[in-house]
Design a protein around this motif. Structure first.
Motif, PDB file in Angstrom:
ATOM      1  N   VAL A  29       0.784  -1.202  -0.034  1.00  0.00           N
ATOM      2  CA  VAL A  29       0.032  -0.107  -0.147  1.00  0.00           C
ATOM      3  C   VAL A  29       0.915   1.191  -0.130  1.00  0.00           C
ATOM      4  CG1 VAL A  29      -1.963  -1.107   1.213  1.00  0.00           C
ATOM      5  CG2 VAL A  29      -0.128   0.201   2.717  1.00  0.00           C
ATOM      6  N   SER A  30       0.270   2.411  -0.454  1.00  0.00           N
ATOM      7  CA  SER A  30       0.933   3.572  -0.317  1.00  0.00           C
ATOM      8  C   SER A  30       1.302   4.002   1.054  1.00  0.00           C
ATOM      9  CB  SER A  30      -0.019   4.594  -0.779  1.00  0.00           C
ATOM     10  OG  SER A  30       0.709   5.823  -0.810  1.00  0.00           O
ATOM     11  N   LYS A  31       2.465   3.998   1.239  1.00  0.00           N
ATOM     12  CA  LYS A  31       3.181   4.095   2.754  1.00  0.00           C
ATOM     13  C   LYS A  31       2.989   5.470   3.101  1.00  0.00           C
ATOM     14  CE  LYS A  31       4.492  -0.053   4.106  1.00  0.00           C
ATOM     15  NZ  LYS A  31       3.784  -0.760   5.211  1.00  0.00           N
ATOM     16  N   ASN A  32       1.749   6.027   3.346  1.00  0.00           N
ATOM     17  CA  ASN A  32       1.485   7.422   3.574  1.00  0.00           C
ATOM     18  C   ASN A  32       0.582   7.324   4.893  1.00  0.00           C
ATOM     19  OD1 ASN A  32      -0.863   9.645   2.305  1.00  0.00           O
ATOM     20  ND2 ASN A  32       1.188  10.086   3.214  1.00  0.00           N
ATOM     21  N   ILE A  33      -0.593   6.900   4.683  1.00  0.00           N
ATOM     22  CA  ILE A  33      -1.717   7.007   5.966  1.00  0.00           C
ATOM     23  C   ILE A  33      -2.567   5.594   5.940  1.00  0.00           C
ATOM     24  CG2 ILE A  33      -3.957   8.041   6.563  1.00  0.00           C
ATOM     25  CD1 ILE A  33      -1.760   9.900   7.007  1.00  0.00           C
ATOM     26  N   MET A  34      -2.677   5.475   7.017  1.00  0.00           N
ATOM     27  CA  MET A  34      -3.770   4.318   7.390  1.00  0.00           C
ATOM     28  C   MET A  34      -4.661   4.955   8.288  1.00  0.00           C
ATOM     29  SD  MET A  34      -4.109   1.005   6.823  1.00  0.00           S
ATOM     30  CE  MET A  34      -2.630  -0.121   6.736  1.00  0.00           C
ATOM     31  N   GLY A  35      -5.994   4.599   7.784  1.00  0.00           N
ATOM     32  CA  GLY A  35      -7.078   5.463   8.612  1.00  0.00           C
ATOM     33  C   GLY A  35      -7.979   4.278   9.297  1.00  0.00           C
ATOM     34  N   TRP A  36      -8.470   4.759  10.227  1.00  0.00           N
ATOM     35  CA  TRP A  36      -9.669   4.221  10.941  1.00  0.00           C
ATOM     36  C   TRP A  36     -11.035   4.761  10.763  1.00  0.00           C
ATOM     37  CZ3 TRP A  36      -9.507  -0.692  13.136  1.00  0.00           C
ATOM     38  CH2 TRP A  36      -8.344  -1.128  13.290  1.00  0.00           C
ATOM     39  N   PHE A  37     -12.330   4.109  10.293  1.00  0.00           N
ATOM     40  CA  PHE A  37     -13.459   4.515  10.292  1.00  0.00           C
ATOM     41  C   PHE A  37     -14.315   3.878  11.162  1.00  0.00           C
ATOM     42  CE2 PHE A  37     -12.957   7.961   6.842  1.00  0.00           C
ATOM     43  CZ  PHE A  37     -11.704   7.725   6.580  1.00  0.00           C
ATOM     44  N   ILE A  51      -3.169   7.629  10.922  1.00  0.00           N
ATOM     45  CA  ILE A  51      -1.553   7.689  11.356  1.00  0.00           C
ATOM     46  C   ILE A  51      -0.851   7.488  10.247  1.00  0.00           C
ATOM     47  CG2 ILE A  51      -1.466   5.120  11.561  1.00  0.00           C
ATOM     48  CD1 ILE A  51       0.480   5.800  14.022  1.00  0.00           C
ATOM     49  N   ASN A  52       0.291   8.505  10.037  1.00  0.00           N
ATOM     50  CA  ASN A  52       1.254   8.439   9.075  1.00  0.00           C
ATOM     51  C   ASN A  52       2.309   7.440   9.405  1.00  0.00           C
ATOM     52  OD1 ASN A  52       3.920   9.272   7.777  1.00  0.00           O
ATOM     53  ND2 ASN A  52       2.496  10.940   6.959  1.00  0.00           N
ATOM     54  N   TRP A  53       2.459   6.449   8.195  1.00  0.00           N
ATOM     55  CA  TRP A  53       3.427   5.500   8.455  1.00  0.00           C
ATOM     56  C   TRP A  53       4.754   5.869   8.793  1.00  0.00           C
ATOM     57  CZ3 TRP A  53       2.547   0.295   9.095  1.00  0.00           C
ATOM     58  CH2 TRP A  53       1.307  -0.074   8.810  1.00  0.00           C
ATOM     59  N   ASN A  54       5.034   6.839   8.066  1.00  0.00           N
ATOM     60  CA  ASN A  54       6.654   7.220   8.072  1.00  0.00           C
ATOM     61  C   ASN A  54       6.831   8.043   9.566  1.00  0.00           C
ATOM     62  OD1 ASN A  54       7.211   6.031   5.727  1.00  0.00           O
ATOM     63  ND2 ASN A  54       6.298   7.590   4.586  1.00  0.00           N
ATOM     64  N   SER A  55       5.659   9.126   9.457  1.00  0.00           N
ATOM     65  CA  SER A  55       6.271  10.216  10.727  1.00  0.00           C
ATOM     66  C   SER A  55       5.851   9.835  11.990  1.00  0.00           C
ATOM     67  CB  SER A  55       5.747  11.451  10.199  1.00  0.00           C
ATOM     68  OG  SER A  55       4.432  11.432  10.224  1.00  0.00           O
ATOM     69  N   GLY A  56       4.684   8.754  11.917  1.00  0.00           N
ATOM     70  CA  GLY A  56       3.934   8.722  13.103  1.00  0.00           C
ATOM     71  C   GLY A  56       3.014   9.425  13.520  1.00  0.00           C
ATOM     72  N   ASN A  57       2.964  10.645  12.883  1.00  0.00           N
ATOM     73  CA  ASN A  57       1.773  11.707  13.136  1.00  0.00           C
ATOM     74  C   ASN A  57       0.368  10.996  13.096  1.00  0.00           C
ATOM     75  OD1 ASN A  57       3.957  13.862  13.146  1.00  0.00           O
ATOM     76  ND2 ASN A  57       3.583  14.448  11.304  1.00  0.00           N
ATOM     77  N   THR A  58      -0.336  11.342  13.982  1.00  0.00           N
ATOM     78  CA  THR A  58      -1.583  10.991  14.230  1.00  0.00           C
ATOM     79  C   THR A  58      -2.570  12.230  14.104  1.00  0.00           C
ATOM     80  OG1 THR A  58      -1.617  10.980  16.661  1.00  0.00           O
ATOM     81  CG2 THR A  58      -1.176   9.073  15.448  1.00  0.00           C
ATOM     82  N   TYR A  59      -3.844  11.639  13.699  1.00  0.00           N
ATOM     83  CA  TYR A  59      -5.032  12.544  13.729  1.00  0.00           C
ATOM     84  C   TYR A  59      -6.000  11.934  14.044  1.00  0.00           C
ATOM     85  CZ  TYR A  59      -1.431  13.805   9.890  1.00  0.00           C
ATOM     86  OH  TYR A  59      -0.530  14.150   9.213  1.00  0.00           O
ATOM     87  N   ARG A  72       1.363   2.303  15.271  1.00  0.00           N
ATOM     88  CA  ARG A  72       1.664   1.424  14.128  1.00  0.00           C
ATOM     89  C   ARG A  72       2.950   0.800  14.525  1.00  0.00           C
ATOM     90  NH1 ARG A  72       5.605   5.235  14.551  1.00  0.00           N
ATOM     91  NH2 ARG A  72       6.657   5.954  12.525  1.00  0.00           N
ATOM     92  N   ASP A  73       3.112  -0.421  13.994  1.00  0.00           N
ATOM     93  CA  ASP A  73       4.209  -1.382  13.967  1.00  0.00           C
ATOM     94  C   ASP A  73       4.704  -1.659  12.423  1.00  0.00           C
ATOM     95  OD1 ASP A  73       6.025  -3.570  13.879  1.00  0.00           O
ATOM     96  OD2 ASP A  73       5.116  -4.345  15.711  1.00  0.00           O
ATOM     97  N   ASN A  74       5.589  -0.873  12.088  1.00  0.00           N
ATOM     98  CA  ASN A  74       5.910  -1.087  10.549  1.00  0.00           C
ATOM     99  C   ASN A  74       6.425  -2.389  10.137  1.00  0.00           C
ATOM    100  OD1 ASN A  74       5.440   1.919  11.238  1.00  0.00           O
ATOM    101  ND2 ASN A  74       6.873   2.188   9.373  1.00  0.00           N
ATOM    102  N   ALA A  75       7.223  -2.853  11.136  1.00  0.00           N
ATOM    103  CA  ALA A  75       7.713  -4.313  10.772  1.00  0.00           C
ATOM    104  C   ALA A  75       6.630  -5.462  10.595  1.00  0.00           C
ATOM    105  CB  ALA A  75       8.492  -4.829  12.000  1.00  0.00           C
ATOM    106  N   LYS A  76       5.364  -5.070  11.058  1.00  0.00           N
ATOM    107  CA  LYS A  76       4.410  -5.891  11.037  1.00  0.00           C
ATOM    108  C   LYS A  76       3.354  -5.656  10.084  1.00  0.00           C
ATOM    109  CE  LYS A  76       4.957  -7.930  15.609  1.00  0.00           C
ATOM    110  NZ  LYS A  76       4.388  -8.259  17.074  1.00  0.00           N
ATOM    111  N   ASN A  77       3.518  -4.535   9.441  1.00  0.00           N
ATOM    112  CA  ASN A  77       2.469  -3.808   8.440  1.00  0.00           C
ATOM    113  C   ASN A  77       1.103  -3.805   9.177  1.00  0.00           C
ATOM    114  OD1 ASN A  77       3.755  -2.983   6.543  1.00  0.00           O
ATOM    115  ND2 ASN A  77       3.266  -4.912   5.167  1.00  0.00           N
ATOM    116  N   SER A  78       1.221  -3.266  10.674  1.00  0.00           N
ATOM    117  CA  SER A  78      -0.065  -3.399  11.423  1.00  0.00           C
ATOM    118  C   SER A  78      -0.348  -1.974  11.963  1.00  0.00           C
ATOM    119  CB  SER A  78       0.114  -4.253  12.318  1.00  0.00           C
ATOM    120  OG  SER A  78       0.163  -5.521  11.981  1.00  0.00           O
ATOM    121  N   VAL A  79      -1.457  -1.580  12.268  1.00  0.00           N
ATOM    122  CA  VAL A  79      -1.852  -0.280  13.089  1.00  0.00           C
ATOM    123  C   VAL A  79      -2.984  -0.811  14.153  1.00  0.00           C
ATOM    124  CG1 VAL A  79      -1.291   1.289  11.144  1.00  0.00           C
ATOM    125  CG2 VAL A  79      -3.741   0.288  11.420  1.00  0.00           C
TER     126      VAL A  79
END
Length: 125
Positions: A29-37, A51-59, A72-79
């Motif tokens: 996936v685009s390593k940009n944002i993962m969202g929850w709805f 959450i931004n995958w790279n920076s860890g910034n959250t909204y 997030r856990d980048n190694a596990k591809n999980s949020v």
């Protein structure tokens, strides 16, 4: 294709906590944002947080700010979505979502291309 699988939902009393997980697999996936709805019965699907995958910034949506935390856990591809001080109005099916391209408006669900099947969260009063 991208697969997103949520887990961790359940029934909890008001004031309690739950931790949701979302595991991503398949095409990168685009390593940009993962969202929850979330979507409650009879209501539109609404933004919870991202959450931004790279920076860890959250909204966060105002309705959950201070109660919910995304990590997030980048190694596990999980949020993860840690939900504390749950209220009956948090009852909904919770979905994680990922974009195919850069997200410009994190709270806009049309920006997301891949969706999990959702996990039910029920908060009793």
């Amino acid at each position: 294709q991208v697969q997103l699988v949520e887990s961790g939902g359940g029934l909890v009393q008001a004031g309690g906590s739950l931790r949701l997980s979302c595991a991503a697999s398949g095409r990168t996936v685009s390593k940009n944002i993962m969202g929850w709805f979330r979507q409650a019965p009879g209501k539109e699907r609404e933004f919870v947080g991202a959450i931004n995958w790279n920076s860890g910034n959250t909204y966060y949506a105002d309705s959950v700010k201070g109660r919910f935390t995304i990590s997030r856990d980048n190694a596990k591809n999980s949020v993860y979505l840690q939900m504390n001080s749950l209220k009956p109005e948090d009852t909904a099916v919770y979905y994680c979502a990922a974009p195919a391209a850069t997200v410009r408006v994190v709270y806009a669900r049309e920006q997301y291309d891949y969706w999990g099947r959702g996990t039910q969260v029920t908060v009793s009063s």
